[in-house]
Design an enzyme around this catalytic site. Structure first.
Site, PDB file in Angstrom:
ATOM      1  N   VAL A  52       8.770  -3.170  -3.569  1.00  0.00           N
ATOM      2  CA  VAL A  52       9.936  -3.910  -3.090  1.00  0.00           C
ATOM      3  C   VAL A  52      10.735  -4.408  -4.288  1.00  0.00           C
ATOM      4  CG1 VAL A  52      10.756  -5.833  -1.688  1.00  0.00           C
ATOM      5  CG2 VAL A  52       8.685  -4.601  -1.029  1.00  0.00           C
TER       6      VAL A  52
ATOM      7  N   GLY B 126       0.786  -1.214   0.000  1.00  0.00           N
ATOM      8  CA  GLY B 126       0.000   0.000   0.000  1.00  0.00           C
ATOM      9  C   GLY B 126       0.820   1.267   0.000  1.00  0.00           C
TER      10      GLY B 126
ATOM     11  N   ASP C   7      -1.023  -6.408  11.379  1.00  0.00           N
ATOM     12  CA  ASP C   7      -1.402  -6.946  10.078  1.00  0.00           C
ATOM     13  C   ASP C   7      -0.888  -8.380   9.916  1.00  0.00           C
ATOM     14  OD1 ASP C   7      -2.667  -6.850   7.631  1.00  0.00           O
ATOM     15  OD2 ASP C   7      -0.928  -6.041   6.569  1.00  0.00           O
TER      16      ASP C   7
END
Length: 661
Positions: free
Chosen positions: A26, A22, A135
């Site tokens: 990477v 979000g 998360d």
């Protein structure tokens, strides 16, 4: 993309994009200083100029860099390059747990418990640093090639002492968020434990416990519905594992495991086959976290929010208004008339719609107006009685008072408060402040060291230690004449010794019998042979024999040869030289006038060259006053070594010799 050619920080050369989230993308990259592959997380351009997101990104790097665990992805470095921020992390090869579940379906119960235990190991480290992951989901659990896991992505993690502005956005993925996270309430370690419970549920059954058409409907189920017991989805799930999972998923945080360490101890006991003392799950739905005490037992088919005793709530920003609004209605009271009563149905439907819409609006945009805000008092370090008085004097109510072990604070002293008072923080006037009161130092949990001599190999030994709540320490190898290769020779601490959980156990792995090649003694004197054998770790016994080919005092042969166990005695035969014989009547060599006397090397009365080398044969022929003539042939056909005599014939004064090549 051009960015892929960047050399971030003058050190990290980006190669290819491997993922996106979000807030960031990477990349696989090469650290040109240490010459190793790393993963680099780069903040997305649209967030780089936002001070709040930049602060959160920086906080993630600083918080994650301070976490050291074999079950957490390592963070090596972070920095700013131009207008963007980046984090340098350990590059992992493997697959995420979500993909594994999709490929293989439900996992073996023991494997589920092992994964849960390792995630607990990661959470324990984070929680001790006052970091809540927020998360936990299979997508953030990387399964490595050796079967172990690492927890990834602290992108929405938040330290308890963070001074970032708190918003009402429901972070994380709806399938795994806790009920209090859905409501926008203060989060603690038990919120991560709830999410872990959902992850274990999915591992054990192959399905998430709550699903729906959109995130809001799923989030509402997290609050309002009870999960179907895992064993009803997958009959292979046993009762002990089911109770562990369902306790993690209790709606009321107070009814869950309170720490990751506590849950890990229970999972390790389950893995070790010990008794698991976990109560049956609560099969009720109440106004969890809202101060209500009345609950209503739910059927497995219909689950809705229960009617509270009062409308007192614990507001957290706009959450207070939503929870109060939803709880002012008791949907069960409108379904008491006969089935034909349309009025009751209409009212119940309207009420349900109002409640759902209210919660949905809050979850999406946080539009409800907050109550009057006042500064939160700091009560950590106060005695319980003084702390409670201080809370009330500042316009708050005392919420949950729970005990907690502490090595730092004396018994009866407040060691935690929620919400915290770090910096200048405010909360709604009249809301509750929960406190944790010290019960004194926690007694270290102990466990028995398993007998690693029963392990089949190193991996089996490591799994036995994990199941016992222990870790592998120093692992070395050495030869053994009594222990089979790959088995465990010794361990420290010893088997069945009582030690603290989390202790390390050293062990030694057998390489099998300790053997060494016997040195080649060819051409050595007796003294040289003895020294060579001693240096190689062998003993020596002496024997002697006559030899026509080996000079006196030199080694003729030795036995055994090849590789032998250290300390084996080697028998060495030393030459006595040629054996003396009775003088023979000399014969007259053949002359051209006399008949030829051929010889094939067998029983020749003139000369015997058996076993001689070419040089030895030449000397013997010369000593006999004869002339030598040499030719060569393949000696392997008759078993003769190279440069040795195969056969000879005597013709007059000439000896024709065939030598092996």
């Amino acid at each position: 993309m051009a960015q892929q050619q960047n050399l971030l920080g003058g050190r990290y050369l980006l190669k290819d994009k491997v993922g996106a989230g979000g807030m960031a993308s990477v990349y696989r990259a090469v650290d040109q200083v240490l010459d190793r592959t790393v993963a680099v997380k780069i903040m997305l351009p649209q967030y780089a100029s936002d001070a709040t997101f930049a602060a959160r990104f920086k906080q993630e790097a600083q918080a994650a860099a301070g976490l050291s665990s074999p079950y957490i992805v390592g963070v090596y470095d972070w920095g700013k390059d131009g207008d963007t921020y980046y984090i340098v992390m350990e590059y992992l090869r493997g697959t995420d747990l979500k993909s594994g579940i999709r490929s293989h379906g439900a996992l073996d119960p023991k494997k589920v418990a092992q994964i849960g235990s390792q995630i607990c190991g990661a959470l324990s480290v984070a929680h001790k640093h006052e970091i809540i992951h927020r998360d936990i989901k299979p997508q953030n659990i990387m399964v490595l090639p050796d079967g172990n896991i690492k927890v990834m992505d602290f992108g929405i993690a938040r330290a308890k002492n963070s001074h970032l502005t708190q918003d009402n956005n429901v972070l994380g993925t709806a399938h795994y968020v806790s009920p209090e996270q859905t409501r926008g309430q203060e989060l603690g370690p038990t919120s991560d434990i709830y999410s872990l419970g959902v992850v274990m549920y999915e591992c054990a059954t192959g399905k998430v416990p709550f699903d729906g058409d959109d995130a809001i409907s799923v989030a509402l189920k997290q609050v309002n519905e009870l999960p179907v017991p895992p064993s009803q989805v997958n009959p292979n799930v046993d009762g002990d594992l089911e109770r562990i999972i369902l306790r993690c998923m209790e709606k009321d945080p107070a009814n869950r495991f309170q720490t990751a360490d506590e849950l890990r101890r229970v999972l390790n006991s389950y893995l070790a086959g010990r008794t698991v003392d976990v109560p049956e799950p609560t099969r009720v739905i109440g106004a969890a976290g809202a101060g209500a005490t009345t609950t209503r037992v739910m059927s497995d088919s219909t689950q809705a929010m229960a009617r509270p005793v009062n409308t007192t709530s614990r507001p957290v920003g706009g959450a207070a208004a939503v929870n109060t609004q939803a709880r002012q209605f008791d949907t069960s009271s409108y379904n008491t008339k006969p089935e034909g009563s349309g009025k009751g149905k209409i009212v119940a439907a309207v009420v349900a719609v109002v409640a759902v819409v209210a919660i949905a609006i809050f979850a999406v945009s946080g539009l409800f107006a907050p109550a009057e805000q006042v500064i939160i008092p700091a009560v950590v370090g106060m005695e319980q009685e003084v702390a409670e008085a201080t809370i009330r004097q500042n316009g708050f109510e005392v919420g949950d008072v729970t005990p907690g072990a502490s090595d730092e604070y004396p018994e009866g002293t407040v060691i935690e408060q929620h919400p915290t008072a770090d910096g200048v923080q405010t909360a709604a006037k009249g809301s509750e402040i929960d406190i944790v009161v010290s019960s004194g130092p926690e007694e270290a949990a102990t466990t028995k060291v398993p007998d690693l001599s029963q392990a089949e190999n190193e991996e089996d030994a490591r799994n036995m230690l994990i199941a016992a709540g222990l870790e592998a320490g120093s692992v070395t190898q050495e030869g053994s004449d009594t222990v089979e290769e790959g088995k465990i020779i010794s361990q420290s601490p010893d088997a069945n010794e009582e030690v603290e959980e989390g202790s390390k156990v050293d062990f030694v792995i057998s390489l099998g019998p300790d053997t060494t090649p016997v040195p080649d003694l060819t051409g050595m004197t007796e003294s040289q042979a003895r020294n060579a054998l001693t240096d190689a770790g062998f003993g020596m016994s002496r024997d002697e024999a006559y030899s026509d080919t080996v000079d006196e005092g030199y080694v003729v042969s030795w036995n055994p040869s090849g590789s032998q166990e250290s300390g084996t005695e080697i028998t060495v035969v030393i030459s006595l030289g040629p054996e003396e014989s009775e003088p023979e009547t000399p014969t007259t060599p053949n002359t051209p006038d006399s008949p030829e006397t051929p010889s094939t090397g067998e029983g020749s009365s003139d000369i015997d060259l058996t076993g001689m080398t070419k040089a030895e044969a030449e000397r013997a022929i010369g000593a006999a006053g004869l002339t030598a003539s040499f030719s060569y042939a393949d000696g392997t056909q008759v078993g003769v070594d190279p440069d040795h005599v195969i056969s000879w014939t005597v013709s007059g004064s000439t000896v024709s010799v065939v030598v092996a090549w």
